[in-house]
Design a protein around this motif. Structure first.
Motif, PDB file in Angstrom:
ATOM      1  N   ALA A 109       0.828  -1.211   0.000  1.00  0.00           N
ATOM      2  CA  ALA A 109       0.000   0.000   0.000  1.00  0.00           C
ATOM      3  C   ALA A 109       0.857   1.254   0.000  1.00  0.00           C
ATOM      4  O   ALA A 109       0.475   2.275   0.574  1.00  0.00           O
ATOM      5  N   ARG A 110       2.008   1.171  -0.641  1.00  0.00           N
ATOM      6  CA  ARG A 110       2.907   2.316  -0.728  1.00  0.00           C
ATOM      7  C   ARG A 110       2.199   3.500  -1.387  1.00  0.00           C
ATOM      8  O   ARG A 110       1.494   3.358  -2.373  1.00  0.00           O
ATOM      9  N   GLY A 111       2.368   4.677  -0.784  1.00  0.00           N
ATOM     10  CA  GLY A 111       1.777   5.875  -1.342  1.00  0.00           C
ATOM     11  C   GLY A 111       0.404   6.213  -0.802  1.00  0.00           C
ATOM     12  O   GLY A 111      -0.147   7.267  -1.130  1.00  0.00           O
ATOM     13  N   THR A 112      -0.164   5.340   0.054  1.00  0.00           N
ATOM     14  CA  THR A 112      -1.512   5.591   0.567  1.00  0.00           C
ATOM     15  C   THR A 112      -1.503   6.329   1.902  1.00  0.00           C
ATOM     16  O   THR A 112      -2.571   6.544   2.488  1.00  0.00           O
ATOM     17  N   HIS A 113      -0.323   6.691   2.394  1.00  0.00           N
ATOM     18  CA  HIS A 113      -0.236   7.414   3.670  1.00  0.00           C
ATOM     19  C   HIS A 113       0.038   8.906   3.476  1.00  0.00           C
ATOM     20  O   HIS A 113       0.271   9.626   4.437  1.00  0.00           O
ATOM     21  N   THR A 114       0.007   9.366   2.242  1.00  0.00           N
ATOM     22  CA  THR A 114       0.436  10.745   1.992  1.00  0.00           C
ATOM     23  C   THR A 114      -0.589  11.783   2.418  1.00  0.00           C
ATOM     24  O   THR A 114      -0.276  12.968   2.452  1.00  0.00           O
ATOM     25  N   GLY A 135       0.200   7.200   9.735  1.00  0.00           N
ATOM     26  CA  GLY A 135      -0.474   7.117   8.450  1.00  0.00           C
ATOM     27  C   GLY A 135      -1.964   6.870   8.502  1.00  0.00           C
ATOM     28  O   GLY A 135      -2.644   6.945   7.484  1.00  0.00           O
ATOM     29  N   MET A 136      -2.497   6.559   9.686  1.00  0.00           N
ATOM     30  CA  MET A 136      -3.911   6.217   9.763  1.00  0.00           C
ATOM     31  C   MET A 136      -4.786   7.469   9.745  1.00  0.00           C
ATOM     32  O   MET A 136      -4.431   8.500  10.302  1.00  0.00           O
ATOM     33  N   HIS A 137      -5.933   7.359   9.076  1.00  0.00           N
ATOM     34  CA  HIS A 137      -6.924   8.426   9.089  1.00  0.00           C
ATOM     35  C   HIS A 137      -8.265   7.815   8.700  1.00  0.00           C
ATOM     36  O   HIS A 137      -8.322   6.678   8.190  1.00  0.00           O
ATOM     37  N   PRO A 138      -9.366   8.504   8.949  1.00  0.00           N
ATOM     38  CA  PRO A 138     -10.691   7.887   8.767  1.00  0.00           C
ATOM     39  C   PRO A 138     -10.975   7.386   7.362  1.00  0.00           C
ATOM     40  O   PRO A 138     -11.773   6.459   7.189  1.00  0.00           O
ATOM     41  N   GLU A 139     -10.350   7.968   6.351  1.00  0.00           N
ATOM     42  CA  GLU A 139     -10.638   7.579   4.974  1.00  0.00           C
ATOM     43  C   GLU A 139      -9.554   6.702   4.367  1.00  0.00           C
ATOM     44  O   GLU A 139      -9.535   6.494   3.150  1.00  0.00           O
ATOM     45  N   ARG A 140      -8.656   6.182   5.194  1.00  0.00           N
ATOM     46  CA  ARG A 140      -7.531   5.446   4.634  1.00  0.00           C
ATOM     47  C   ARG A 140      -7.980   4.208   3.855  1.00  0.00           C
ATOM     48  O   ARG A 140      -7.428   3.895   2.799  1.00  0.00           O
ATOM     49  N   ASP A 141      -8.994   3.497   4.334  1.00  0.00           N
ATOM     50  CA  ASP A 141      -9.449   2.316   3.607  1.00  0.00           C
ATOM     51  C   ASP A 141      -9.909   2.675   2.197  1.00  0.00           C
ATOM     52  O   ASP A 141      -9.676   1.914   1.248  1.00  0.00           O
ATOM     53  N   ASP A 157       7.247   7.532  16.443  1.00  0.00           N
ATOM     54  CA  ASP A 157       5.896   7.050  16.151  1.00  0.00           C
ATOM     55  C   ASP A 157       5.868   5.556  15.880  1.00  0.00           C
ATOM     56  O   ASP A 157       4.795   4.972  15.755  1.00  0.00           O
ATOM     57  N   VAL A 158       7.037   4.936  15.781  1.00  0.00           N
ATOM     58  CA  VAL A 158       7.131   3.504  15.476  1.00  0.00           C
ATOM     59  C   VAL A 158       8.155   2.870  16.396  1.00  0.00           C
ATOM     60  O   VAL A 158       9.154   3.498  16.780  1.00  0.00           O
ATOM     61  N   PHE A 159       7.919   1.589  16.721  1.00  0.00           N
ATOM     62  CA  PHE A 159       8.745   0.917  17.715  1.00  0.00           C
ATOM     63  C   PHE A 159       8.931  -0.549  17.334  1.00  0.00           C
ATOM     64  O   PHE A 159       8.160  -1.105  16.540  1.00  0.00           O
ATOM     65  N   ARG A 160       9.937  -1.159  17.901  1.00  0.00           N
ATOM     66  CA  ARG A 160      10.200  -2.564  17.615  1.00  0.00           C
ATOM     67  C   ARG A 160       9.055  -3.448  18.092  1.00  0.00           C
ATOM     68  O   ARG A 160       8.722  -4.450  17.452  1.00  0.00           O
ATOM     69  N   VAL A 161       8.485  -3.114  19.242  1.00  0.00           N
ATOM     70  CA  VAL A 161       7.349  -3.848  19.797  1.00  0.00           C
ATOM     71  C   VAL A 161       6.202  -2.863  19.958  1.00  0.00           C
ATOM     72  O   VAL A 161       6.367  -1.813  20.576  1.00  0.00           O
ATOM     73  N   GLU A 162       5.050  -3.196  19.375  1.00  0.00           N
ATOM     74  CA  GLU A 162       3.873  -2.343  19.500  1.00  0.00           C
ATOM     75  C   GLU A 162       2.671  -3.191  19.911  1.00  0.00           C
ATOM     76  O   GLU A 162       2.491  -4.289  19.381  1.00  0.00           O
ATOM     77  N   ASN A 170       1.119  14.733  10.289  1.00  0.00           N
ATOM     78  CA  ASN A 170       1.592  14.334  11.614  1.00  0.00           C
ATOM     79  C   ASN A 170       3.068  14.647  11.808  1.00  0.00           C
ATOM     80  O   ASN A 170       3.507  14.997  12.905  1.00  0.00           O
ATOM     81  N   ILE A 171       3.837  14.543  10.734  1.00  0.00           N
ATOM     82  CA  ILE A 171       5.254  14.906  10.810  1.00  0.00           C
ATOM     83  C   ILE A 171       5.400  16.405  11.053  1.00  0.00           C
ATOM     84  O   ILE A 171       6.200  16.838  11.895  1.00  0.00           O
TER      85      ILE A 171
END
Length: 319
Positions: free
Chosen positions: A96-101, A283-289, A256-261, A107-108
């Motif tokens: 799903a590359r490119g779907t977090h833009t 990358g999550m947002h209400p319309e991501r799906d 925002d990311v970790f080895r264990v989540e 957030n960054i």
């Protein structure tokens, strides 16, 4: 029905994908089944499924799906898929590359504003009805170094340039990019680390990026610089980062990311001054799906027509 391509939507939110398939006029060419994420495919589903969309698969499952030809990952990172000891060699794997833009760049930027504007401290002061003047640090003129200039990095660069920041960075193919003053190959990472006021990690999870930000590379950063990791938790040596922040060798970090989540309550990241822990909101947002469904539907049409698929994973490089 027997001539239709059998699709398994292995997700808790199949609605947007079914709607996108129908809207694209592909419903007459496929037979779609939905399966909640917590359930395992039935024997019939394993025997008949040709296309699967999901977050991942357990070891031992995919070899039991003799008709499976294509898997669409719901995430941009596919390290879980590639780690499978029995991932079929002939299986097409797309990500799903490119779907977090839509969300991650914002957030960054939020992280950059948190660092420079002091809103968190102001909110704490308000709880005490305390008027305490603060001087915000401008982002104008600061250097943002992006390690991993992919689709998300390109959008971050566009937004950062509007704030009059200078953007530099690295990518495997160091071709010029809009809004980036200098694109360097990964071998020149140290130059980015030395110049940047903010170092943003957007690296994929590969053998080359595992433990990438270690003590030696952290030592290349300015003492006033901040590290932001929105890529993969495995890119950082945790103990080395904690030491660098604690000893003031860098100014701090937003992670925002970790080895264990989820991050365990006992993890020292929680209590290290200068480190902000974000619960993987990038990358999550209400319309991501719906965004991922658009990619999947485009790929489904290509698959049915025998055309090349978008965002095909290169197993050799790991993404």
């Amino acid at each position: 029905m027997t001539n239709r391509t059998r699709i398994l939507l292995w997700t808790d939110t199949p609605g947007p994908y079914v709607e996108a398939i129908n809207a694209a006029g592909l419903d007459a060419r496929v037979a779609v089944e939905a399966l909640p994420r917590a359930q395992q495919p039935s024997e019939a589903q394993m025997a008949e499924t040709e296309v699967i969309l999901g977050w991942g698969a357990p070891a031992g499952l995919l070899p039991r799906m003799p008709r499976l030809r294509w898997a669409q990952s719901l995430t941009a990172g596919v390290e879980g898929w590639l780690a499978l000891p029995d991932l079929p060699e002939a299986l097409l794997l797309t990500c799903a590359r490119g779907t977090h833009t839509d969300s991650m760049p914002e957030n960054i930027l939020g992280g950059l504003f948190h660092i420079t504007k002091g809103y968190a401290a102001i909110a704490e002061a308000q709880k005490e009805s305390m008027w305490k003047r603060r001087i915000a640090t401008p982002l104008n003129g600061k250097v943002l170094g992006i390690l991993g200039l992919g689709a998300i990095g390109a959008e971050v660069a566009r937004l950062a340039s509007a704030l009059r920041m200078e953007v530099i960075g690295t990518r495997r193919n160091p071709a010029p990019m809009a809004h980036v003053s200098e694109v360097l190959p990964p071998e020149r990472t140290d130059e980015v680390l030395a110049r940047a006021d903010f170092v943003l990690l957007l690296l994929p999870s590969t053998a080359e990026t595992d433990n990438f930000m270690n003590a030696a590379r952290l030592a290349k950063m300015k003492p006033s610089a901040w590290l932001l990791n929105f890529g993969r938790g495995s890119a950082i040596v945790d103990a080395d980062l904690i030491a660098a922040v604690t000893e003031k060798r860098i100014a701090g970090a937003i992670l925002d990311v970790f080895r264990v989540e989820p991050l365990p309550a006992s993890d020292p990241f929680w209590t290290t001054p200068g480190i902000m822990v974000l619960p993987h909101i990038g990358g999550m947002h209400p319309e991501r799906d719906r965004v991922v469904a658009a990619l999947f539907t485009d790929n489904l049409r290509r698959f049915l027509d025998g055309a090349a698929l978008r965002e095909l994973v290169d197993r050799r490089i790991g993404y």
